[in-house]
Design a protein around this motif. Structure first.
Motif, short mmCIF file in Angstrom:
data_model
loop_
_atom_site.label_atom_id
_atom_site.label_comp_id
_atom_site.label_asym_id
_atom_site.label_seq_id
_atom_site.Cartn_x
_atom_site.Cartn_y
_atom_site.Cartn_z
N THR A 222 -42.82 1.51 82.26
CA THR A 222 -41.47 2.02 82.51
C THR A 222 -40.57 1.80 81.31
O THR A 222 -39.85 2.70 80.88
CB THR A 222 -40.88 1.33 83.75
N MET A 223 -40.64 0.59 80.74
CA MET A 223 -39.79 0.32 79.57
C MET A 223 -40.15 1.23 78.42
O MET A 223 -39.28 1.86 77.81
CB MET A 223 -39.98 -1.14 79.13
N VAL A 224 -41.45 1.32 78.12
CA VAL A 224 -41.85 2.05 76.92
C VAL A 224 -41.66 3.55 77.10
O VAL A 224 -41.05 4.22 76.26
CB VAL A 224 -43.31 1.70 76.55
N VAL A 225 -42.16 4.08 78.22
CA VAL A 225 -42.04 5.53 78.43
C VAL A 225 -40.57 5.94 78.51
O VAL A 225 -40.14 6.89 77.86
CB VAL A 225 -42.80 5.95 79.71
N GLY A 226 -39.79 5.19 79.29
CA GLY A 226 -38.37 5.51 79.39
C GLY A 226 -37.70 5.54 78.03
O GLY A 226 -36.99 6.49 77.69
N SER A 227 -37.95 4.51 77.22
CA SER A 227 -37.28 4.43 75.92
C SER A 227 -37.77 5.52 74.98
O SER A 227 -36.97 6.14 74.27
CB SER A 227 -37.52 3.07 75.28
N VAL A 228 -39.08 5.75 74.97
CA VAL A 228 -39.61 6.71 74.00
C VAL A 228 -39.12 8.12 74.33
O VAL A 228 -38.68 8.87 73.45
CB VAL A 228 -41.15 6.65 73.96
N ILE A 229 -39.16 8.49 75.61
CA ILE A 229 -38.73 9.85 75.94
C ILE A 229 -37.23 10.00 75.74
O ILE A 229 -36.76 11.07 75.35
CB ILE A 229 -39.15 10.22 77.38
N ALA A 230 -36.49 8.93 75.96
CA ALA A 230 -35.04 9.01 75.75
C ALA A 230 -34.72 9.35 74.30
O ALA A 230 -33.70 9.98 74.02
CB ALA A 230 -34.39 7.70 76.13
N LEU A 231 -35.60 8.93 73.39
CA LEU A 231 -35.37 9.22 71.97
C LEU A 231 -35.21 10.71 71.72
O LEU A 231 -34.46 11.13 70.85
CB LEU A 231 -36.57 8.74 71.15
N ALA A 232 -35.94 11.51 72.48
CA ALA A 232 -35.99 12.94 72.20
C ALA A 232 -34.91 13.72 72.93
O ALA A 232 -34.88 14.94 72.84
CB ALA A 232 -37.37 13.47 72.59
#
Lengths: 518, 507
Positions: free
Chosen positions: A318-328
């Motif tokens: 959740t932390m990683v996917v949420g943060s990474v997709i938020a980048l885009a």
């Protein structure tokens, strides 16, 4: 014969005083429905505002007065647990919901009226829509819906029985499905969000219900305490129990928006009217995590070793996917939606520690996050263009020049999300990391650290856009809100700063109240 | 409680920055006055404290002041003065008013905001050097990213946004790893000592970690400090930031804030993790020597003045780290003097060059040439700052570099010899830079360059005076730092290697 049957059913004991916050909200919601039926259309809004804010105030007082050590009990035949965390969660929900209510009530920032469609039944873009908008009608049914939803949340976080939990979940969610579809601007997007939320939400509810049924099949009870006992003593096949927990977990994790059950979050957050989004990201998030805590700590607490690895994986993802997709993301609301997912991951990190500091850490995180996120959404409602809110990030260039105050406050919330010390976000992050390390999940904390750095990129980028870039021509303008939104923004900013500077205040309050009754 | 000297020192710049934040109409003083006078008063207080500082005392800290902050976690707002922190707060207090005076033009229309951030940097630098509670140290360590971030982003060059982002991300990456280590350390300490504490003195005196925990924790903290200082290969943010930032910002950043990295190694890593420090020392010395040479070589190849200065600093940070991890008192004292010398020479280089860069709005070396005639004073000052930077005898840098190399040589012979090569490389980068910018053919618009006026000379003169003073008479710094260095050596459990004198048999 009938007499004996009747005698065998115990007379339900019903502690009205302790249940008063829930009852007050329920009563107020019903009153709201009556207002819709009997009060003339011009006076409705005013009547609703009075009811909503009075009931919120009274309910909060009811929480504050009774939440002391004497007010902790299992009530309503053991189906509702009013314990330390329960009271704290109820109080938080009421406060955060009050801020959202202030945004609901705002009708000055949009020249056309409040954030909701004039008549939800009109065709988007049709003639009728224009007519009712011109007439200045408002959809006042939002208020009873809002109150029912809060009523559901208050019950959801204190439910000590899977059936009550399910009912509370539905009372909380059904109004939200409707509210999500009521945006005044970009109505098609809003209606799509509503439909999506409803279908996926209903599916998750069904899964939760199925999980509850299996739990009952295994343990012979729906009450959390009995479930816990049943798990320790029953000799049934463990497969049944595994399936039960897995299904309950899926249902609950869907509500909190954890990966991989997060797909609804961005679309729903983006499509809903911003006050409703703030309500979902704030109060609903608090409620969902509150319910999750109680179910897993109390009912399934005996199986912590079995479900904890699962939570570790979900938290990390959740932390990683949420943060990474938020980048885009290029849209602010969508970005905050992914940020909400990623923050959910951090809460799960604390949650996974399953000890007393973990409860306190999760509660503190929820409070810090809920206030900051409501503040950020409240600021968004002020940044506008002709066609409504300006949520395309790139257009925010140079906003700091147009309105230093709005940009500075937005930066405060962004820095808090990024976890910079001296803001509430840091207190929260420190709390969950501390809990996780005390619970032995050091590796998860390292993933959290990595995710924080990734997340910092998109939070900081907002500041860079607002303050370090030159304004674009015909960019958004900042409107001056009425006293409603001003209060909401000021209080969230104050909470963000005070919890950052003097965390002791809240730690004292919460650590004395972080034990579940069972 | 004694008179709260340290708290006052901290509060003066903080209050001044608040005055600059609230709307102008409510404040009767002029912006420049607030900034200048507050920084001068801070300097005055630092001098008063320095005069009262007892160099003969063996106490770990003096002037202690402590309040409970978050008692549940044993966190207190604890300030205390060690010899090393005194040296560094003095450096901060001296450089800030100079920067404020020398950068009157940098803020332009947003001068008020510029000064506010500069004062916030001063306050956070003072706080971080005075903090005796590890949590407080961490909080300030992270929070001080914000003022630099805004200074770079609001006042920097054309690619400032990317530079500001890179700066804050590197800072956060280091800081968050340190946060994880910090929490772990808290639990390790709580288990062992029976009470949770973040007190630096308690952690260094009482804690005895098992070796694997100590190794991991050491690496966590070292990562943060090495990114901050910065050491190769974590250095790439510094040239980018320095290139885009204004000279005043760079002076505050490289001259003062980057010292937090090396200060952290000296004041936190070694006392709290002595065994791991000893174990990792050879590897760190290796990285440091590599940084010394690498920084110097890359500095030669730069086309931009500000980037050159950044790489020179990277080379110098290598020296400082080398001295610290040599575990000899001469090396560590050398590093402390090096921090001061480097702060002064960095300020000299950036501020002098700043006057030049401002006139052309450009810092590319090729755009300059033959300025000796047009701007003789500037040329002279730049040469002095440059020579100070490359450690010419008679300048503070020489004393420092000599001590660091001597200290290192006592323990690590070959690394010390390799590092000595940097002295030659230093001559190349600095003199070649000087040659291209100030001597040679006059550039077509070199004549338009205006020389420094009297006021500007006066502003920069303290830097030159102090550099030369400490070059000939470094005793004050040595006296002040001696006790803390000796304490650090005790924590680590090392003593200076005794010189071996072979018996000379006369025939």
């Amino acid at each position: 014969m009938i007499q004996t049957v009747l005698n065998s059913i115990p007379t339900p004991s019903f502690e009205y005083a302790l249940l008063s916050p829930i009852l007050i909200m329920f009563f107020a919601a019903c009153l709201g429905v009556l207002v819709e039926a009997f009060v003339s259309i011009e006076k409705r809004r005013f009547a609703h505002l009075i009811i909503v804010f009075t009931s919120l105030l009274f309910a909060f007082f009811a929480v504050a007065l009774q939440s002391g050590p004497n007010g902790r009990a299992l009530v309503a035949n053991g189906t509702v647990a009013l314990d330390g965390p329960g009271w704290i969660l109820q109080g938080t929900i009421l406060l955060v919901a009050t801020l959202s209510a202030l945004l609901f009530a705002e009708s000055k920032v949009d020249p056309l009226g409040d954030a909701f469609a004039s008549r939800a039944s009109t065709l988007p873009g049709g003639e009728e829509e224009k007519t009712v908008t011109k007439l200045g009608w408002t959809q006042t049914e939002i208020w009873p819906l809002f109150l029912f939803s809060i009523c559901g949340m208050l019950l959801f976080v204190t439910a000590n029985d899977l059936l009550v939990l399910f009912v509370a979940l539905e009372v909380m969610s059904l109004p939200l499905y409707l509210l999500a579809g009521l945006a005044r601007r970009r109505r098609l997007l809003s209606q799509e969000a509503s439909l999506k939320y409803f279908i996926l939400g209903a599916l998750a509810s069904a899964i939760l219900l199925f999980g509850s049924a299996l739990t009952y099949a295994y343990t012979g009870s729906l009450e959390f305490g009995q479930i816990s006992n049943g798990i320790s003593s029953a000799n049934n096949s463990p497969g049944l129990l595994t399936a039960a927990i897995a299904l309950v977990a899926v249902g609950m994790l869907f509500k909190v928006g954890a990966v991989p059950f997060h797909q609804w979050v961005p679309d729903v957050y983006m499509g809903s009217p911003t006050p409703v989004t703030s309500f979902m990201a704030g109060a609903v998030k608090v409620a969902a995590f509150g319910g999750l805590l109680r179910v897993f700590y109390v009912a399934f607490g005996a199986l912590v070793w079995d479900w904890r690895p699962l939570i570790w994986v979900v938290a990390g993802l959740t932390m990683v996917v949420g943060s990474v997709i938020a980048l885009a993301q290029s849209d602010f609301k969508r970005m905050l939606a992914y940020s909400s997912i990623s923050n959910g991951g951090f809460i799960l990190v604390g949650f996974s520690a399953t000890n007393r500091p973990a409860i306190a850490a999760v509660l503190i995180y929820l409070i810090a996050y809920a206030f900051a996120t409501v503040g950020a959404f409240a600021l968004l409602t002020l940044i506008r263009e002709q066609a409504g809110e300006s949520s395309t990030l790139i257009r925010w260039k140079g906003l700091g020049k147009k309105s230093p105050l709005v940009a500075a406050l937005m930066s405060l919330f962004m820095l808090s999300f990024a976890g910079i010390p001296l803001t509430s976000g840091f207190t929260a992050k420190f709390g969950v990391f501390t809990a996780a390390i005390s619970g032995g999940a050091t590796a998860l904390v390292l993933v959290g650290v990595l995710a924080s750095v990734i997340a910092a990129v998109f939070y900081v980028r907002v500041i860079i856009l607002m303050f370090f870039s030159d304004p674009i021509p015909d960019g958004p303008f900042v409107v001056v809100p009425s006293v409603f939104t001003t209060i909401a923004i000021t209080s969230s900013a104050l909470v963000t700063i005070i919890l950052g500077l003097f965390p002791q205040l809240i730690i004292d309050l919460i650590s004395s109240a972080s034990v579940f009754l069972r | 409680m004694n008179f709260p000297w340290l708290l006052i020192i901290l509060l003066i710049p903080l209050i001044a920055s608040v005055l600059l934040f609230i709307p102008k109409k409510y404040v009767i003083f002029k912006d420049q006055q607030i900034a200048l006078y507050s920084s001068l008063i801070t300097l005055l207080f630092v001098i008063v404290v320095a005069l009262q500082f007892d160099t003969s005392s063996n106490a770990a800290t003096q002037f202690d002041i402590s309040f409970d902050w978050i008692p549940v976690f044993g966190i207190s707002f604890h300030l205390g003065l060690t010899g090393i922190s005194l040296v560094l707060i003095a450096l901060t207090a001296v450089l800030t008013p100079i920067v404020i005076l020398a950068t009157e033009h940098e803020g332009q229309k947003k001068n008020r905001e510029f000064l506010m951030w500069i004062l916030l940097i001063e306050a956070s630098a003072l706080a971080v050097f005075l903090a005796r509670d590890l949590f407080l140290f961490y909080v300030v360590f992270e929070a001080m990213l914000v003022p630099i971030f805004f200074l770079v982003g609001r006042f920097g060059g054309p690619r400032k946004n990317a530079a500001a982002l890179k700066f804050i991300l590197f800072g956060l990456a280091g800081g968050l790893v340190m946060l994880a280590a910090l929490i772990w350390l808290y639990f390790a300490a709580a288990t062992q000592l029976g009470r949770g504490t973040f007190s630096i003195s308690a952690l260094s005196n009482e804690l005895n970690l098992d070796i694997w925990t100590e190794r991991w924790l050491f690496l966590g903290f070292f990562f943060a400090f090495a990114l901050k200082a910065p050491m190769v290969p974590g250095h790439t943010w510094l040239p980018d930031t320095a290139e885009q930032a204004t000279p005043g910002t760079s002076t505050m950043l490289i001259g003062i804030l980057d010292k937090v990295g090396t200060y952290g190694m000296l004041a936190i890593l070694l006392p709290i993790f002595p065994n791991a420090s000893k174990e990792f020392a050879p590897a760190i010395i290796g990285f440091a020597v590599f940084g010394v040479i690498y920084g110097a070589l890359i500095a030669i190849a730069q086309k931009d003045m500000k980037r050159t200065f950044a790489y020179i600093s990277i080379s110098h940070f290598g020296f400082i780290v080398m001295g610290i991890f040599s575990f000899t008192s001469i090396g560590m004292i050398g590093s402390t003097i090096y921090m001061v010398a480097h702060g002064l020479s960095t300020a000299g280089l950036f501020l002098t060059a700043g006057y030049l860069i401002r006139q052309k709005d450009n810092s590319l070396i090729q755009n300059f040439g033959g300025l000796t005639k047009a701007a003789p004073v500037m040329t002279g000052l730049f040469l002095v700052a440059g020579l100070a930077s490359i450690a010419l005898p008679g300048m503070a840098g020489f004393v420092a570099e000599f001590m660091v190399l001597t200290g290192t040589f006592q323990v690590y012979k070959i690394p010390a010899i390799i590092a000595t090569l940097a002295i030659v490389l230093a001559a190349i980068y600095m003199l070649w830079l000087y040659q291209r910018v100030f001597t040679g053919n006059e550039n077509k618009d070199s004549k338009n360059i205006v020389d420094l006026n009297k006021k500007q000379i006066l502003i920069l003169s303290p830097i030159v005076v102090l550099t030369v003073l400490f070059g000939f008479y470094p005793t004050p710094i040595i006296k002040i730092a001696e006790t803390s260095i000796a304490n650090t050596m005790t924590y680590v459990g090392v003593t200076d290697p005794q010189p071996i004198i072979e018996k000379v048999v006369s025939k």
